[in-house]
Design a protein around this motif. Structure first.
Motif, PDB file in Angstrom:
ATOM      1  N   LEU A  52       0.855  -1.185   0.000  1.00 44.67           N
ATOM      2  CA  LEU A  52       0.000   0.000   0.000  1.00 44.67           C
ATOM      3  C   LEU A  52       0.888   1.230   0.000  1.00 44.67           C
ATOM      4  N   LYS A  53       0.380   2.318  -0.551  1.00 44.11           N
ATOM      5  CA  LYS A  53       1.130   3.567  -0.556  1.00 44.11           C
ATOM      6  C   LYS A  53       0.518   4.482   0.494  1.00 44.11           C
ATOM      7  N   PHE A  54       1.078   4.430   1.686  1.00 46.81           N
ATOM      8  CA  PHE A  54       0.546   5.225   2.781  1.00 46.81           C
ATOM      9  C   PHE A  54       0.890   6.701   2.575  1.00 46.81           C
ATOM     10  N   THR A  55      -0.068   7.554   2.870  1.00 42.12           N
ATOM     11  CA  THR A  55       0.156   8.990   2.760  1.00 42.12           C
ATOM     12  C   THR A  55       0.060   9.681   4.112  1.00 42.12           C
ATOM     13  N   HIS A  56      -0.283   8.940   5.167  1.00 41.81           N
ATOM     14  CA  HIS A  56      -0.515   9.574   6.460  1.00 41.81           C
ATOM     15  C   HIS A  56      -0.311   8.559   7.579  1.00 41.81           C
ATOM     16  N   GLY A 134       9.612  24.363  14.477  1.00 41.73           N
ATOM     17  CA  GLY A 134       8.407  24.661  15.242  1.00 41.73           C
ATOM     18  C   GLY A 134       7.129  24.223  14.566  1.00 41.73           C
ATOM     19  N   LYS A 135       7.247  23.425  13.502  1.00 41.83           N
ATOM     20  CA  LYS A 135       6.102  22.896  12.772  1.00 41.83           C
ATOM     21  C   LYS A 135       6.323  21.396  12.571  1.00 41.83           C
ATOM     22  N   LEU A 136       5.227  20.658  12.336  1.00 41.98           N
ATOM     23  CA  LEU A 136       5.344  19.206  12.217  1.00 41.98           C
ATOM     24  C   LEU A 136       4.455  18.674  11.100  1.00 41.98           C
ATOM     25  N   TYR A 137       4.993  17.754  10.306  1.00 44.14           N
ATOM     26  CA  TYR A 137       4.161  16.968   9.398  1.00 44.14           C
ATOM     27  C   TYR A 137       3.901  15.609  10.045  1.00 44.14           C
ATOM     28  N   CYS A 138       3.085  14.765   9.438  1.00 44.80           N
ATOM     29  CA  CYS A 138       2.542  13.608  10.154  1.00 44.80           C
ATOM     30  C   CYS A 138       3.603  12.668  10.716  1.00 44.80           C
TER      31      CYS A 138
END
Length: 209
Positions: A52-56, A134-138
């Motif tokens: 599977l191609k997970f995006t999150h 100071g920012k975050l992606y999943c």
């Protein structure tokens, strides 16, 4: 009768369809998202040969008033989302959300990791995909939160790739980073849901499809 039917549908989707172990707080939920410009660009760049191609990816928080997912999203930053809402945002196959739950084989530090993840609630989403801003992606939320007893981050970083399999740079990334006034962070160390899902430290607990 209709109420009972709706309740049955709700619990049918909330519960894992396959797998013997119930969800625990700290399990990681890997999601194939519904098609979007960002999701498509992530799939193109990080899918490789995955089943599977997970995006999150998000963190399960079970029994905290209601079952929830602690996640970093592009439309809300780091937030707590009801589990059912999280599942509803997934792509579906045969009427079931494409989500897999995985757990660290060594669970000793999970409570502290989730506690640490909660401290990031309210931080904005990291469209720059760069560390320590100071920012975050999943997957960056997971990377920052899950630490070894000595303070080391347990998930490795790898040089990030934003190019599609044919070597081209998707228009989404070109336009996004042009708006940010930044270079595409090609080869900058980072994480993504697909690499994280393949890590040998994790074992699959259940899936919804």
């Amino acid at each position: 009768m209709k109420s009972l039917l709706y309740i049955g549908i709700f619990f049918g989707l909330s519960a894992c369809a396959r797998g013997e172990q119930p969800l625990r707080t700290g399990d990681l939920l890997f999601q194939v998202g519904r098609e979007s410009a960002m999701g498509g660009a992530i799939k193109a760049a990080t899918g490789n040969d995955c089943e599977l191609k997970f995006t999150h990816v998000g963190i399960a928080v079970i029994g905290d008033r209601a079952d929830s997912v602690l996640e970093a999203t592009s439309n809300g930053g780091v937030r707590m989302t009801a589990l059912q809402e999280f599942l509803n945002k997934s792509a579906y196959a045969n009427g079931r959300p494409l989500v897999i739950a995985k757990r660290l084989k060594d669970t000793a530090g999970i409570t502290a990791s989730v506690r640490r993840a909660r401290t990031f609630l309210g931080q904005p989403y990291d469209y720059s995909f760069r560390p320590d801003n100071g920012k975050l992606y999943c997957s960056e939320l997971i990377w920052e939160s899950y630490l070894a007893p000595d303070g080391r981050r347990i998930f490795p970083t790898r040089p990030m790739n934003f190019r599609a399999a044919d070597g081209s740079m998707p228009a989404f990334w070109i336009e996004l980073f042009a708006k940010l006034g930044e270079e595409v962070p090609e080869n900058v160390p980072g994480t993504n849901p697909n690499d994280m899902a393949r890590d040998s430290m994790l074992t699959e607990i259940c899936r919804w499809f």
